[in-house]
Design a protein around this motif. Structure first.
Motif, PDB file in Angstrom:
ATOM      1  N   ARG A  62       8.922  -2.728 -29.356  1.00  7.57           N
ATOM      2  CA  ARG A  62       8.061  -3.453 -30.298  1.00  7.57           C
ATOM      3  C   ARG A  62       7.433  -4.684 -29.656  1.00  7.57           C
ATOM      4  N   ASP A  63       8.210  -5.395 -28.829  1.00  3.30           N
ATOM      5  CA  ASP A  63       7.798  -6.714 -28.362  1.00  3.30           C
ATOM      6  C   ASP A  63       7.182  -6.729 -26.967  1.00  3.30           C
ATOM      7  N   VAL A  64       7.154  -5.600 -26.260  1.00  2.00           N
ATOM      8  CA  VAL A  64       6.654  -5.596 -24.888  1.00  2.00           C
ATOM      9  C   VAL A  64       5.205  -6.074 -24.843  1.00  2.00           C
ATOM     10  N   ASP A  65       4.901  -6.889 -23.852  1.00  3.03           N
ATOM     11  CA  ASP A  65       3.544  -7.402 -23.657  1.00  3.03           C
ATOM     12  C   ASP A  65       2.762  -6.383 -22.837  1.00  3.03           C
ATOM     13  N   LEU A  66       1.897  -5.631 -23.487  1.00  2.00           N
ATOM     14  CA  LEU A  66       1.182  -4.558 -22.806  1.00  2.00           C
ATOM     15  C   LEU A  66       0.061  -5.067 -21.905  1.00  2.00           C
ATOM     16  N   THR A  67      -0.193  -6.378 -21.894  1.00  2.00           N
ATOM     17  CA  THR A  67      -1.153  -6.900 -20.916  1.00  2.00           C
ATOM     18  C   THR A  67      -0.539  -6.980 -19.521  1.00  2.00           C
ATOM     19  N   THR A  68       0.779  -6.804 -19.415  1.00  2.00           N
ATOM     20  CA  THR A  68       1.427  -6.899 -18.104  1.00  2.00           C
ATOM     21  C   THR A  68       1.386  -5.590 -17.330  1.00  2.00           C
ATOM     22  N   VAL A  69       1.149  -4.487 -17.987  1.00  2.00           N
ATOM     23  CA  VAL A  69       1.326  -3.182 -17.344  1.00  2.00           C
ATOM     24  C   VAL A  69      -0.011  -2.658 -16.791  1.00  2.00           C
ATOM     25  N   HIS A  70       0.127  -1.667 -15.848  1.00  2.00           N
ATOM     26  CA  HIS A  70       1.307  -1.042 -15.250  1.00  2.00           C
ATOM     27  C   HIS A  70       1.643  -1.744 -13.933  1.00  2.00           C
ATOM     28  N   PHE A  71       2.928  -1.813 -13.593  1.00  2.01           N
ATOM     29  CA  PHE A  71       3.313  -2.371 -12.303  1.00  2.01           C
ATOM     30  C   PHE A  71       3.310  -1.251 -11.265  1.00  2.01           C
ATOM     31  N   LEU A  72       2.419  -1.385 -10.281  1.00  2.00           N
ATOM     32  CA  LEU A  72       2.190  -0.344  -9.284  1.00  2.00           C
ATOM     33  C   LEU A  72       2.645  -0.816  -7.913  1.00  2.00           C
ATOM     34  N   SER A  73       3.170   0.091  -7.129  1.00  2.00           N
ATOM     35  CA  SER A  73       3.537  -0.209  -5.749  1.00  2.00           C
ATOM     36  C   SER A  73       2.358   0.123  -4.842  1.00  2.00           C
ATOM     37  N   GLY A  74       1.969  -0.854  -4.014  1.00  2.00           N
ATOM     38  CA  GLY A  74       0.824  -0.696  -3.142  1.00  2.00           C
ATOM     39  C   GLY A  74      -0.003  -1.977  -3.124  1.00  2.00           C
ATOM     40  N   PRO A  75      -1.246  -1.897  -2.693  1.00  2.00           N
ATOM     41  CA  PRO A  75      -1.923  -0.715  -2.157  1.00  2.00           C
ATOM     42  C   PRO A  75      -1.475  -0.408  -0.722  1.00  2.00           C
ATOM     43  N   VAL A  76      -1.448   0.878  -0.404  1.00  2.00           N
ATOM     44  CA  VAL A  76      -1.174   1.334   0.951  1.00  2.00           C
ATOM     45  C   VAL A  76      -2.513   1.578   1.638  1.00  2.00           C
ATOM     46  N   GLY A  77      -2.746   0.870   2.738  1.00  2.00           N
ATOM     47  CA  GLY A  77      -3.963   1.078   3.508  1.00  2.00           C
ATOM     48  C   GLY A  77      -3.786   2.212   4.504  1.00  2.00           C
ATOM     49  N   VAL A  78      -4.792   3.058   4.613  1.00  2.00           N
ATOM     50  CA  VAL A  78      -4.776   4.176   5.561  1.00  2.00           C
ATOM     51  C   VAL A  78      -5.818   3.891   6.635  1.00  2.00           C
ATOM     52  N   LYS A  79      -5.369   3.745   7.857  1.00  2.00           N
ATOM     53  CA  LYS A  79      -6.263   3.383   8.952  1.00  2.00           C
ATOM     54  C   LYS A  79      -7.337   4.455   9.144  1.00  2.00           C
ATOM     55  N   GLY A  80      -8.576   4.004   9.247  1.00  2.00           N
ATOM     56  CA  GLY A  80      -9.692   4.917   9.455  1.00  2.00           C
ATOM     57  C   GLY A  80     -10.337   5.421   8.188  1.00  2.00           C
ATOM     58  N   ALA A  81      -9.732   5.172   7.022  1.00  2.00           N
ATOM     59  CA  ALA A  81     -10.333   5.615   5.761  1.00  2.00           C
ATOM     60  C   ALA A  81     -11.554   4.766   5.449  1.00  2.00           C
ATOM     61  N   GLU A  82     -12.657   5.427   5.084  1.00  2.00           N
ATOM     62  CA  GLU A  82     -13.908   4.742   4.780  1.00  2.00           C
ATOM     63  C   GLU A  82     -14.486   5.283   3.477  1.00  2.00           C
ATOM     64  N   PRO A  83     -15.325   4.477   2.812  1.00  2.00           N
ATOM     65  CA  PRO A  83     -15.968   4.966   1.592  1.00  2.00           C
ATOM     66  C   PRO A  83     -16.673   6.303   1.837  1.00  2.00           C
ATOM     67  N   GLY A  84     -16.470   7.234   0.906  1.00  2.00           N
ATOM     68  CA  GLY A  84     -17.042   8.571   1.037  1.00  2.00           C
ATOM     69  C   GLY A  84     -16.069   9.601   1.563  1.00  2.00           C
ATOM     70  N   ASP A  85     -14.961   9.144   2.157  1.00  2.00           N
ATOM     71  CA  ASP A  85     -13.936  10.085   2.612  1.00  2.00           C
ATOM     72  C   ASP A  85     -13.124  10.599   1.427  1.00  2.00           C
ATOM     73  N   LEU A  86     -12.333  11.617   1.675  1.00  2.00           N
ATOM     74  CA  LEU A  86     -11.291  12.039   0.748  1.00  2.00           C
ATOM     75  C   LEU A  86      -9.939  11.693   1.351  1.00  2.00           C
ATOM     76  N   LEU A  87      -9.103  11.033   0.569  1.00  2.00           N
ATOM     77  CA  LEU A  87      -7.728  10.777   0.968  1.00  2.00           C
ATOM     78  C   LEU A  87      -6.874  11.927   0.446  1.00  2.00           C
ATOM     79  N   VAL A  88      -6.205  12.614   1.353  1.00  2.00           N
ATOM     80  CA  VAL A  88      -5.366  13.761   0.994  1.00  2.00           C
ATOM     81  C   VAL A  88      -3.924  13.278   0.912  1.00  2.00           C
ATOM     82  N   VAL A  89      -3.322  13.411  -0.261  1.00  2.00           N
ATOM     83  CA  VAL A  89      -1.962  12.929  -0.494  1.00  2.00           C
ATOM     84  C   VAL A  89      -1.073  14.112  -0.839  1.00  2.00           C
ATOM     85  N   ASP A  90      -0.066  14.334  -0.012  1.00  2.00           N
ATOM     86  CA  ASP A  90       0.954  15.344  -0.300  1.00  2.00           C
ATOM     87  C   ASP A  90       2.163  14.657  -0.919  1.00  2.00           C
ATOM     88  N   LEU A  91       2.543  15.086  -2.119  1.00  2.00           N
ATOM     89  CA  LEU A  91       3.757  14.577  -2.755  1.00  2.00           C
ATOM     90  C   LEU A  91       4.920  15.444  -2.285  1.00  2.00           C
TER      91      LEU A  91
END
Length: 409
Positions: A62-91
């Motif tokens: 009831r009381d959670v402050d939803l302006t605080t969320v979401h807490f994310l881990s990162g950002p992870v920078g990928v060397k050589g990534a440039e605008p227009g590329d696709l980042l391929v992520v395998d989970l």
């Protein structure tokens, strides 16, 4: 063993962790850097940063402050990534933190976030789910047990400045069409509770003032809540900034399609083992403007379902034109009503639809005036038979168990 690049201490506030953030902005400093082809582990808080506790009271929901969320881990920078590329992520693998083998599901108060069926469930409620290896059960929802399909509810790359400005402008303009709506139509930037990772001084203030909230999915991915992004999935993300800036969080042990209770999965703290690579100029080569993905090859094996239909006529009899949102609401309400015949409360039934591996399908969108949506409820998650029969439903649910509820103050 892969290196854990981002660690979280669940006893520490996420605001004290410089490798965590809760807004989208192109200037958030990279938390770490990797090379294409690297695999690594990232730990995450639950999406509220540990605010929701393992107890039998819904005051925290009831009381959670939803302006605080979401807490994310990162950002992870990928060397050589440039605008227009696709980042391929395998989970490669995903799991719960060993010191936090439980999760929660909640219905938010209509005055604080609401939900898909907020008119029917206007008050804050909470269920706690314990993890038993692959399986989960809840002390608040009896006679049900199912295998988890662990996945990140939220994963995506940083936007560039142009995209950030588009997001903020269109969402602020949308809010202005119904400024007094409860819940609101969208969530604008809010500086007071922003966490900008390692940013300091004027940069921190700028990110706080301009940063887009993490609540909705957008062109970059974000809070899509796709349950099939589990172990073995491969995701292709558009890259908008140098380094891509991949962030992840909001892990779910299990979720029904649509995450209909809003805090609608089994939310948990955990870790993600992933591998990254690049397709240079991939956005233009494949005409991609939103992420695409290949689903997990590992899914819970449920092969018997009851399928509930809904059409574009709401529960009050009002007709809508090919409205899939209304149709799926009706399918959900039909399933909830059905489950009450076996002894579940409406809140318990709602929690099941939000947490179990329920499938949602768009079945028809051309036969005017009604769209048709369906909800697929696996029968094998229950320890009694829920299928219709000539003798009628048996009230097999263990009585006397309630979902904690906290009325608005």
């Amino acid at each position: 063993m892969p290196e854990t690049l981002i660690k979280v201490d669940l006893k520490q506030s996420p605001y004290e962790n410089e490798k965590v953030h809760n807004r989208w902005h192109p200037d958030i400093p990279m938390a770490c850097w990797v090379n294409p082809g690297d695999d690594f582990v990232i730990e995450t808080y639950d999406w509220t940063g540990g605010y929701i506790k393992n107890n039998d009271c819904a005051d925290d929901v009831r009381d959670v402050d939803l302006t605080t969320v979401h807490f994310l881990s990162g950002p992870v920078g990928v060397k050589g990534a440039e605008p227009g590329d696709l980042l391929v992520v395998d989970l490669l693998d995903i799991g719960a933190k060993s010191d936090s083998l439980w999760g929660f599901n909640g219905f938010f108060s209509k005055k604080n976030g609401g939900g898909f069926l907020t008119e029917h469930f206007p008050h804050a409620q909470k269920t706690i789910w314990d993890f038993h290896g692959l399986y989960t059960t809840s002390r608040h929802v009896p006679n049900v047990k199912f295998a988890g399909l662990i996945h990140p509810g939220l994963i995506g790359c940083l936007p560039d400045r142009k995209m950030l400005e588009i997001w903020n402008r269109r969402e602020v303009d949308f809010i202005a069409t119904q400024p007094d709506r409860v819940p609101p139509l969208a969530n604008p930037p809010f500086a007071k509770t922003a966490h900008a990772g390692a940013a300091r001084g004027d940069l921190k203030a700028k990110i706080a003032a301009e940063g887009a909230r993490t609540v909705p999915p957008r062109e970059h991915g974000g809070n899509c809540d796709i349950k099939d992004l589990s172990r073995g999935s491969k995701i292709y993300f558009p890259v908008y900034v140098d380094g891509a800036g991949l962030s992840v969080g909001d892990l779910h042990f299990s979720q029904g399609d649509g995450e209909i209770t809003f805090c609608g999965a089994i939310e948990m703290a955990g870790w993600v083992h992933m591998k990254v690579d690049l397709i240079k100029d991939g956005m233009a080569k494949y005409g991609i403007k939103n992420p695409i993905f290949r689903p997990s090859p590992i899914t819970p094996t449920y092969n018997d379902y009851l399928i509930f239909e809904g059409i574009s006529v709401d529960e009050y009899g009002k007709q809508y034109y090919l409205d899939v949102h209304v149709a799926y609401r009706q399918a959900c309400l039909n399933a909830i009503e059905y489950l009450t015949k076996f002894g579940y409360s409406r809140a318990q039934a709602y929690a099941i639809l939000g947490t179990a591996p329920v499938q949602g399908h768009i079945s028809g969108v051309v036969d005017i005036p009604n769209a048709c949506a369906t909800l697929w409820l696996p029968t094998q998650i229950f320890d009694f038979d829920i299928r219709p029969g000539a003798s009628g439903p048996v009230r097999a649910v263990t009585p006397g168990i309630e979902v904690p509820l906290s009325p608005d103050l």
